[in-house]
Design a protein around this motif. Structure first.
Motif, mmCIF file in Angstrom:
data_model
loop_
_atom_site.group_PDB
_atom_site.id
_atom_site.type_symbol
_atom_site.label_atom_id
_atom_site.label_comp_id
_atom_site.label_asym_id
_atom_site.label_seq_id
_atom_site.Cartn_x
_atom_site.Cartn_y
_atom_site.Cartn_z
ATOM 1 N N ALA A 101 -13.335 1.343 -8.551
ATOM 2 C CA ALA A 101 -13.453 2.120 -7.455
ATOM 3 C C ALA A 101 -13.289 1.450 -6.083
ATOM 4 C CB ALA A 101 -14.679 2.806 -7.323
ATOM 5 N N ALA A 102 -13.792 0.189 -6.052
ATOM 6 C CA ALA A 102 -13.399 -0.651 -4.769
ATOM 7 C C ALA A 102 -12.024 -0.793 -4.730
ATOM 8 C CB ALA A 102 -14.333 -1.624 -4.987
ATOM 9 N N VAL A 103 -11.246 -1.138 -5.741
ATOM 10 C CA VAL A 103 -9.773 -1.456 -5.622
ATOM 11 C C VAL A 103 -9.286 -0.052 -5.329
ATOM 12 C CG1 VAL A 103 -7.650 -2.156 -6.905
ATOM 13 C CG2 VAL A 103 -10.075 -3.341 -7.262
ATOM 14 N N ARG A 104 -9.701 0.967 -5.830
ATOM 15 C CA ARG A 104 -9.240 2.355 -5.342
ATOM 16 C C ARG A 104 -9.180 2.553 -4.097
ATOM 17 N NH1 ARG A 104 -7.812 5.965 -9.413
ATOM 18 N NH2 ARG A 104 -9.481 5.243 -10.798
ATOM 19 N N ALA A 105 -10.365 2.246 -3.556
ATOM 20 C CA ALA A 105 -10.391 2.428 -2.049
ATOM 21 C C ALA A 105 -9.555 1.624 -1.200
ATOM 22 C CB ALA A 105 -12.074 2.182 -1.920
ATOM 23 N N LEU A 106 -9.359 0.334 -1.601
ATOM 24 C CA LEU A 106 -8.313 -0.471 -0.902
ATOM 25 C C LEU A 106 -7.176 0.253 -0.924
ATOM 26 C CD1 LEU A 106 -9.325 -4.008 -2.049
ATOM 27 C CD2 LEU A 106 -10.080 -2.994 -0.205
ATOM 28 N N GLU A 107 -6.716 0.506 -2.155
ATOM 29 C CA GLU A 107 -5.476 1.223 -2.300
ATOM 30 C C GLU A 107 -5.151 2.366 -1.702
ATOM 31 O OE1 GLU A 107 -4.878 2.890 -6.224
ATOM 32 O OE2 GLU A 107 -2.896 1.637 -6.519
ATOM 33 N N SER A 108 -6.346 3.196 -1.488
ATOM 34 C CA SER A 108 -6.103 4.522 -0.617
ATOM 35 C C SER A 108 -5.914 4.344 0.842
ATOM 36 C CB SER A 108 -7.529 5.462 -1.025
ATOM 37 O OG SER A 108 -8.563 4.819 -0.469
ATOM 38 N N VAL A 109 -6.369 3.323 1.265
ATOM 39 C CA VAL A 109 -6.003 2.998 2.618
ATOM 40 C C VAL A 109 -4.863 1.920 2.973
ATOM 41 C CG1 VAL A 109 -8.378 3.358 3.360
ATOM 42 C CG2 VAL A 109 -7.867 1.185 2.930
ATOM 43 N N GLY A 110 -4.250 1.582 1.953
ATOM 44 C CA GLY A 110 -2.830 0.859 1.893
ATOM 45 C C GLY A 110 -3.506 -0.440 1.968
ATOM 46 N N ALA A 111 -4.428 -0.822 1.876
ATOM 47 C CA ALA A 111 -4.911 -2.403 1.866
ATOM 48 C C ALA A 111 -4.787 -3.303 0.798
ATOM 49 C CB ALA A 111 -6.262 -2.278 2.521
ATOM 50 N N LEU A 112 -4.290 -2.327 -0.290
ATOM 51 C CA LEU A 112 -3.940 -3.566 -1.592
ATOM 52 C C LEU A 112 -2.756 -4.183 -1.502
ATOM 53 C CD1 LEU A 112 -5.453 -3.968 -4.342
ATOM 54 C CD2 LEU A 112 -4.093 -2.227 -5.261
ATOM 55 N N LYS A 113 -2.818 -5.396 -1.818
ATOM 56 C CA LYS A 113 -1.594 -6.130 -1.885
ATOM 57 C C LYS A 113 -0.347 -5.375 -2.566
ATOM 58 C CE LYS A 113 -2.133 -11.054 -1.156
ATOM 59 N NZ LYS A 113 -3.213 -12.075 -1.891
ATOM 60 N N ASP A 114 0.669 -5.341 -2.077
ATOM 61 C CA ASP A 114 1.960 -4.735 -2.718
ATOM 62 C C ASP A 114 2.027 -5.156 -4.446
ATOM 63 O OD1 ASP A 114 2.136 -3.062 -0.561
ATOM 64 O OD2 ASP A 114 3.759 -4.480 0.083
ATOM 65 N N ALA A 115 1.987 -6.472 -4.362
ATOM 66 C CA ALA A 115 2.257 -7.077 -5.856
ATOM 67 C C ALA A 115 1.056 -6.783 -6.741
ATOM 68 C CB ALA A 115 2.265 -8.606 -5.560
ATOM 69 N N LEU A 116 0.224 -6.003 -6.326
ATOM 70 C CA LEU A 116 -1.244 -5.758 -7.404
ATOM 71 C C LEU A 116 -1.146 -4.386 -7.711
ATOM 72 C CD1 LEU A 116 -4.025 -7.645 -5.599
ATOM 73 C CD2 LEU A 116 -2.939 -8.203 -7.868
#
Lengths: 197, 197
Positions: free
Chosen positions: A131-146
């Motif tokens: 859920a935490a990683v998804r939250a990052l992803e949803s605001v575009g904060a997750l590294k592209d490589a991940l």
DNA sequence: GCGTCACTTGACGCAGTGTAAAGTTTACAC
DNA sequence: GTGTAAACTTTACACTGCGTCAAGTGACGC
């Protein structure tokens, strides 16, 4: 006669106290009985096996320590805050379950019930990571490589009880530094560099 | 009569093979004896205790697998390269010692000899971590917020066998991804952001 | 008083580690 | 060939901790 549920609670509390003591990992059924002031057989009357006792103890601790309340805060947060909130919640809970967790982990290799129970807990914890990683992803904060999965795997690994044990118990870090550095570590691995210091 | 050292080697190899099999962690002395084609007592003739057998096996594997050669490369590197080289060397060695390491870790809570032997190994590995962090520090690549000790504590934790186990065994990562991501993770935590992508 | 529930007491089976003692095989010495 | 010593086998046993079993005790409800 004594009240059955009172005795059960007495056993659980005695077991918890023993597990929290220095040589806690080696706690035997007879130690628990003695500490609870009942016969060894009385313990088996309430808990069929050692694994069942430890598993019941995790649930007992959960209810006494309001685990649900702790995690509620992290579920409310979004974006980068959600990662921090989750680490606060889970990281703050590790010291609470660690003593019994250690005992369960110790018996896991040879006891299916213990192993499954601990795996279940860790699987539940993984939901929080995801859920935490998804939250990052949803605001575009997750590294592209991940990917969501890779990020979750790694966060789940980083926040493992074993890592808490290594840093806090073995290296002697204090709890607040553990939390701070775990946040920094997770962010450094998961987030795009332009999103944090 | 048989050659004592040949029997000893036979026992060590049998033990290693068993530990590397599916249910390896549960390997008993009698299993080792049977697999080695000797009596159970013969095993005790060469190794006083189960812990001693496992410890001897780690040394046997070290010599067979040339652990020193593996680590030599990492000692030659400097700066950021040293971190990568150490992760290549140690990370590549984890799968080799994992089976016996798992057995030693499993018995560590209840057996001082096993615990001390494993702790010794992990302490030796920590030297490599410290050298890698020092190499970063010496070229000014270490984050200002980190001390040598803090960085070493964390790197030592990140490169633990438990984390390899979580990612490779539990999450199903392949070895090369483990190495790549551990390098990225370590750099993200330890190094100034202007020193890497 | 009678049953029943919670618990006690004491005994036992089981697995796995480690020990002890007596016997067997092989090699080598003289 | 006899002696001896080392490596190994066989059988038996002690110990620990888990889990089981069966008979007994004490309190409480009816």
């Amino acid at each position: 006669m004594a009240d059955a549920s009172a005795t059960r609670t007495k056993i659980l509390n005695a077991c918890r106290t023993l597990l929290e003591s220095d040589a806690g990992a080696a706690t035997r059924m007879s130690d628990v009985a003695k500490a609870a002031g009942v016969s060894r057989q009385a313990v088996y009357l309430h808990f069929k096996t050692r694994a069942e006792l430890l598993i019941a103890l995790t649930r007992h601790i959960d209810s006494v320590e309001d685990v649900d309340d702790r995690l509620a805060a992290s579920r409310a947060a979004t974006g980068l805050d959600r990662l921090d909130a989750f680490i606060d919640a889970w990281g703050g809970y590790i010291p609470v379950i660690y003593p019994v967790g250690r005992a369960l982990m110790a018996m896991a290799p040879g006891d299916d019930a213990a192993r499954l129970a601990w795996e279940d807990r860790m699987t539940a914890m993984r939901q929080g990571c995801e859920a935490a990683v998804r939250a990052l992803e949803s605001v575009g904060a997750l590294k592209d490589a991940l990917t969501l999965e890779t990020g979750t795997d790694m966060l789940w690994t980083l926040l493992s009880v074993r890592n808490w044990e290594a840093l806090v118990e073995t290296c002697g870090w204090d709890q607040s530094r553990y939390i701070t550095d775990m946040k920094a570590l997770s962010r450094a691995y998961l987030c795009k560099t332009d999103n944090h210091g």
